[in-house]
Design a protein around this motif. Structure first.
Motif, PDB file in Angstrom:
ATOM      1  N   GLU A  66     -64.944 -30.818  10.623  1.00 37.80           N
ATOM      2  CA  GLU A  66     -64.868 -31.833   9.603  1.00 37.80           C
ATOM      3  C   GLU A  66     -66.085 -32.065   9.141  1.00 37.80           C
ATOM      4  O   GLU A  66     -66.973 -32.506  10.176  1.00 37.80           O
ATOM      5  CB  GLU A  66     -64.105 -32.824  10.112  1.00 37.80           C
ATOM      6  CG  GLU A  66     -62.853 -32.796  10.838  1.00 37.80           C
ATOM      7  CD  GLU A  66     -61.742 -32.132   9.924  1.00 37.80           C
ATOM      8  OE1 GLU A  66     -60.677 -31.653  10.361  1.00 37.80           O
ATOM      9  OE2 GLU A  66     -62.102 -32.171   8.589  1.00 37.80           O
ATOM     10  N   HIS A 121     -62.763 -30.236   5.292  1.00 37.20           N
ATOM     11  CA  HIS A 121     -62.005 -29.497   6.309  1.00 37.20           C
ATOM     12  C   HIS A 121     -62.142 -28.091   6.349  1.00 37.20           C
ATOM     13  O   HIS A 121     -62.180 -27.541   5.088  1.00 37.20           O
ATOM     14  CB  HIS A 121     -60.689 -29.834   6.500  1.00 37.20           C
ATOM     15  CG  HIS A 121     -59.737 -28.912   7.209  1.00 37.20           C
ATOM     16  ND1 HIS A 121     -59.570 -29.212   8.541  1.00 37.20           N
ATOM     17  CD2 HIS A 121     -59.215 -27.558   7.029  1.00 37.20           C
ATOM     18  CE1 HIS A 121     -58.625 -28.226   8.989  1.00 37.20           C
ATOM     19  NE2 HIS A 121     -58.588 -27.380   8.256  1.00 37.20           N
ATOM     20  N   ILE A 145     -63.220 -36.189   3.724  1.00 32.90           N
ATOM     21  CA  ILE A 145     -63.599 -35.439   4.651  1.00 32.90           C
ATOM     22  C   ILE A 145     -63.315 -33.903   4.274  1.00 32.90           C
ATOM     23  O   ILE A 145     -62.152 -33.760   3.429  1.00 32.90           O
ATOM     24  CB  ILE A 145     -62.731 -35.591   6.194  1.00 32.90           C
ATOM     25  CG1 ILE A 145     -61.321 -35.548   6.176  1.00 32.90           C
ATOM     26  CG2 ILE A 145     -63.140 -36.727   6.728  1.00 32.90           C
ATOM     27  CD1 ILE A 145     -60.749 -35.378   7.481  1.00 32.90           C
TER      28      ILE A 145
END
Length: 248
Positions: free
Chosen positions: A108, A80, A78
Motif C-alpha cells: 500500500e 494497492h 491508498i
C-alpha cells in the motif's frame, strides 16, 4: 423498552500498536464484554484497525495468511498492488476485500493527502482457502444503510467466507436510522466518525455498542456521522490460523 442489556465499548483503552507515519488504533471488539471472555474477538469479527496514514508512506509488500480483510477508506486514497497482479486506487466509495486464504501478498502507498481508513479482519470459516481479491464501487455518502459485505451465498456485492455482514451509513446531524435485524446474528455498531445517541447511550468516534438480547434501538446522529454496522454469527465455525485475525 429497557436498554440495560446494551453494552458499550469506549475509546479510552484501545491499543495503539503503531505510531508514526502510520498510526493504528486497534479495536478489539470482544472487549465490549468487559473481560468476560478470553478471546478479544466478537465471534469471527476479530480486529478493526482504525488507521491514519501520512502522505508519502509506503507499506512494503507483505504476506497475509487466512485473513479476510475489508479495506474501508473514509478519507484520502491508498494505492494497492498485490501478488495477484492487481493495481488499483482505493478511496472513499471504493471498497476492497482481500480474501487471503493460503497466501496473499500486498503493498500500500499513500502519495497525496493523508488517509484515514479501517482495515477489518474476519476469521474465515476454514484455513487455506483459495486466495482472491474483490473490488466494488458504492455511493460514498449514503445516508441509509448499505450492505457492503456478506457471506458467499448472500446478495452482498462483496463476499466474506464467513457468516458476517458489514454495512455502512452516513447520517447527517439530527437524522435517525432504524437498525436492521439479521435473525441469528449479533449486532456490533461502530462509530467511524461523529457521534450518535442510541437508547440512553452516547456513542462517539472509535466507540461501539451491542445488545446481548434485544435488537439495537433507533440511532440518532448528534453530529454528521459515519457508522459501520456488523452482524456476526457467534455459532459459525472459524479458523484461528490468520496472520492478524487469529490473534486472541
Amino acid at each position: 423498552m429497557t436498554f440495560k442489556l446494551m453494552l458499550k465499548l469506549t475509546n479510552e483503552h484501545h491499543q495503539q500498536p503503531f505510531k508514526g507515519p502510520i498510526s493504528i488504533t486497534r479495536i478489539e471488539p470482544g472487549n465490549i464484554f468487559k473481560g468476560e471472555q478470553k478471546d478479544t474477538a466478537f465471534g469471527p469479527l476479530s480486529i478493526i484497525d482504525h488507521a491514519v496514514m501520512r502522505k508519502n508512506l509506503t507499506i512494503k509488500m507483505h504476506e497475509h495468511v487466512n485473513d479476510e480483510i475489508l479495506s474501508y477508506v473514509w478519507r484520502g486514497t491508498i494505492h494497492h498492488r498485490d501478488s495477484a497482479g492487481e493495481q488499483a486506487p482505493v478511496t472513499r466509495g471504493n471498497l476492497m476485500m482481500m480474501n487471503a486464504g493460503e497466501s496473499f501478498w500486498h503493498e500500500e502507498k499513500v502519495t497525496d493527502e493523508q488517509v484515514e481508513m479501517l482495515q477489518i479482519f474476519v476469521r474465515p470459516k476454514e484455513a487455506n482457502l483459495k486466495p482472491m481479491i474483490q473490488f466494488q464501487d458504492k455511493e460514498p455518502n449514503n445516508r441509509d444503510w448499505y450492505v457492503m459485505v456478506g457471506p458467499e451465498e448472500s446478495d452482498a456485492p462483496l463476499h466474506v467466507r464467513q457468516n458476517v455482514y458489514i454495512l455502512d451509513a452516513h447520517p447527517k446531524v439530527g437524522e435517525q436510522l432504524k437498525v436492521p435485524v439479521y435473525q441469528g446474528y449479533q449486532p456490533f455498531l461502530y462509530v467511524m466518525d461523529g457521534a450518535v445517541t442510541i437508547g440512553d447511550l452516547t456513542v462517539e468516534k472509535q466507540e461501539a455498542v451491542t445488545d446481548v438480547v434485544n435488537p439495537l434501538p433507533t440511532v440518532t446522529a448528534i453530529r454528521d456521522t459515519t457508522l459501520v454496522l456488523f452482524f456476526v454469527d457467534f455459532n459459525a465455525p472459524m479458523s484461528f490460523a490468520g496472520t492478524i485475525s487469529g490473534l486472541k
